[in-house]
Design an enzyme around this catalytic site. Sequence first.
Site, PDB file in Angstrom:
ATOM      1  N   HIS A 119       0.702  -1.070   0.211  1.00 56.99           N
ATOM      2  CA  HIS A 119       0.217   0.270  -0.062  1.00 56.99           C
ATOM      3  C   HIS A 119       1.065   1.289  -0.022  1.00 56.99           C
ATOM      4  CE1 HIS A 119      -2.817  -2.813   0.999  1.00 56.99           C
ATOM      5  NE2 HIS A 119      -3.789  -2.194   0.515  1.00 56.99           N
ATOM      6  N   LYS A 155      -1.102   4.772   4.571  1.00 56.80           N
ATOM      7  CA  LYS A 155      -1.558   3.468   4.933  1.00 56.80           C
ATOM      8  C   LYS A 155      -1.434   3.658   6.822  1.00 56.80           C
ATOM      9  CE  LYS A 155      -3.981  -1.020   4.641  1.00 56.80           C
ATOM     10  NZ  LYS A 155      -5.256   0.080   5.127  1.00 56.80           N
TER      11      LYS A 155
END
Length: 243
Positions: free
Chosen positions: A134, A138
Amino acid sequence: MQIRVLVNGAYGHMGQEAVKAINAAKDLTLVGQAGRGDNLSALIQTSQAEVVVDLTTADSAYANAKAIIDANVHPVIGTTGFLPGQIEQLQALSAAKHLGGVIAPNFSVGAILLMKLAVKAAAYFDEVEIIEAHHPAKLDAPSGTARKTAELIAKARIRQPASRQEKELLPGARGAKHEGIPIHAVRLSGILAEQEVMFGGQGESLSIKHKTLTRETFMPGILLACRKVVELDKLLYGLENLI
Ligand SMILES: NC(=O)c1ccc[n+]([C@@H]2O[C@H](COP(=O)([O-])OP(=O)(O)OC[C@H]3O[C@@H](n4cnc5c(N)ncnc54)[C@H](OP(=O)(O)O)[C@@H]3O)[C@@H](O)[C@H]2O)c1
């Protein structure tokens, strides 16, 4: 019939996309936008929302979901990072009120298909590991999608992999185990959201990989959830229960 929707976390990346998508949907009316510091319960009341989409942070996800259910409004929760047991508690609260809702760690159709394919493969391969990647902003790791995928695979697999003598020379080298399945979390610029599930068997391996390139990818799933939750009488975990 118009469905009245409030977005919580409306000023974040996902929240902004959701606001755009709801405004563009003919059968949904955006009746409110809430952010950090706003009184969610009061806004639900004044806006007369029927559905609240929550796209906030792991540390507020449970309290937000509880406030939504307490207000007898349908939750559509995209926030990830619930602690063990919290989803079950929210499901019990919803069931007591016969209130429909959904908690979906991933609203993209491709990611749901990846999970379904992984469940199929789990019956044939004992060995499996998950790699998720990600963007660096995040906050939670591993991703809610990776945890959910591990839970589904654990339920579907017929045999446990053979135990091995392993020694981690650096802690975490073999990933974090969820339901006995190693999950490796990568955080890198240039990536939005990706997941690969790798299965190993005798003389063969199988990889299933999904990539999300923009946050718009998640919007059809969020809109679908807004439309469906008003017809449900319980809180579902996973978009796959709706498609
Ligand atoms: N289910 C899915 O398909 C999916 C897909 C992508 C992301 N996600 C999840 O969605 C969530 C949001 O992601 P994002 O990329 O949009 O993050 P983000 O850009 O950081 O947005 C989060 C927003 O929520 C706000 N917020 C924090 N606590 C709040 C509270 N108690 N009440 C109201 N607002 C609050 C933040 O305000 P501040 O800026 O003041 O902190 C920020 O505006 C994350 O949990 C992420 O993992 C889910």
